[in-house]
Enzyme design. Structure first.
Site, short mmCIF file in Angstrom:
data_model
loop_
_atom_site.label_atom_id
_atom_site.label_comp_id
_atom_site.label_asym_id
_atom_site.label_seq_id
_atom_site.Cartn_x
_atom_site.Cartn_y
_atom_site.Cartn_z
N GLY A 195 54.10 -41.13 10.33
CA GLY A 195 55.18 -41.51 9.43
C GLY A 195 55.40 -40.48 8.35
N CYS A 196 55.15 -39.21 8.67
CA CYS A 196 55.28 -38.20 7.64
C CYS A 196 56.74 -38.00 7.30
CB CYS A 196 54.65 -36.88 8.08
SG CYS A 196 55.56 -36.07 9.37
N VAL A 197 57.00 -37.87 6.01
CA VAL A 197 58.39 -37.78 5.55
C VAL A 197 58.69 -36.34 5.15
CG1 VAL A 197 60.11 -39.09 4.31
CG2 VAL A 197 57.77 -39.89 4.34
#
Lengths: 102, 110, 131
Positions: B108-110
């Site tokens: 879920g890296c933004v």
């Protein structure tokens, strides 16, 4: 020796253990593996059923699957035998054949 | 894909993340940074080492927001902000620093 | 154009998500998949609630050691949830008791709730995902 039945499903979620026991003749062995090992512990709602089955069957449980799940061999029901992978192989050769319940 | 460091070949995925984090050694980070035109300073190492400790404890790479907060707690408020971390790792602190640290890409890296 | 570090605050709507975990950790992929989705929701700052019931309580059993079965032990990751501001963890009392477990057996602090309380919690959610 009669048959070895392996059970890999949790007794809380599936009826696989019941089915296996219902079709196991006296003297047949039962080996609990993967999620089937959850049947092996004292203090659960399925423990009595497993203890009762000990009258007619040798019941084994796979140690590495116990450890993976964070369960303790100390809490395994008296009369069950904990085996490792080597023991698993020995059982397969000792019993005449294997029925893997899925 | 792979990266060669000190004569040893390290396998990576198509984005350059190390295939096996247990193989990681500090020179891998230095080499990865060099490939992208960066030189690692003590400030970079502080973050890289922090990430390795985080992974050791929780078995994941943290999301950037979580990393920022945790760095602030551990290394002080002046470092626990996005601006500081983005200046060190312009491609995104979680993504780039995780790569140098040998970690998988954060979930879920933004 | 804004600088990347100015995108920190995510402006989208925050919704109440509940993840219901009902499977044991290693027999199927459900537990790990759920955990990954939870981490994504948390990274996007959603209002996340986790429930462990039925065999799902086994996901957070202490002392898991998967060295001998050759799969990754992901139970330490549940302890990272606090850092993701995921702090609403519920365990169903009946599920725990029927398996001979207590909260002392679990890797994270949880609130124990009964069937009825859990039913009410579910009614309060906007999205419920069951694994």
């Amino acid at each position: 020796m009669p048959m070895l039945h392996t059970v890999n499903k949790s007794p809380f979620e599936r009826r696989t253990l019941d089915t296996a026991l219902r079709h196991a003749v006296k003297g047949a062995g039962v080996l609990l593996i993967e999620d089937g090992v959850y049947a092996a512990f004292d203090g659960t709602v399925v423990a009595e059923k497993v203890k009762a089955a000990l009258a007619d069957h040798k019941i084994y449980v796979l140690g590495p699957d116990i450890a993976a799940r964070g369960m303790s061999e100390h809490h395994v029901i008296d009369g069950l035998e904990v085996v490792d992978y080597g023991g698993f192989v020995d059982l397969v050769t000792e019993y005449d054949k294997v029925q893997s319940w899925l | 894909m792979s990266i060669e460091v000190n004569g040893k070949v390290f396998e990576t995925d198509e984005e350059g993340y190390l295939a096996d984090l247990n193989q990681w050694e500090p020179d891998v980070a230095t080499a990865m940074a060099k490939e992208e035109g960066n030189e690692l300073t003590d400030a970079h190492w502080e973050v890289i080492n922090f990430l390795r400790e985080y992974y050791e404890e929780y078995q994941i790479a943290p999301a950037v927001r979580v990393l920022t907060k945790a760095i602030g707690k551990k290394l002080g408020k002046d470092k626990g902000n996005s601006k500081y971390l983005y200046e060190l790792f312009p491609y995104g602190p979680a993504k780039q620093a995780c790569k140098y640290a040998g970690l998988p890409k954060p979930t879920g890296c933004v | 154009m804004s600088e990347p570090w100015e995108d920190d605050e995510l402006d989208g709507p925050v919704r109440k998500f509940m993840y219901v975990n009902r499977r044991a950790p290693y027999g199927t992929i459900y537990a790990l998949e759920s955990l990954e989705v939870v981490l994504i929701a948390a990274a996007f700052e959603q209002d996340v609630t986790l429930v462990f019931m039925d065999d799902g309580v086994y996901q957070i059993k202490k002392d898991q050691n998967t060295d001998a079965i050759g799969v990754k032990n992901f139970s330490p990751t549940y302890r990272a949830l606090e850092g993701y501001d995921v702090e609403k963890l519920y365990v169903e009392k009946e599920s725990l008791e029927s398996r001979g477990l207590t909260t002392d057996d679990l890797v994270v602090p949880v609130q124990v709730v009964n069937n009825d309380q859990l039913a009410e919690l579910m009614e309060e959610q906007e999205v419920i995902l069951s694994f």
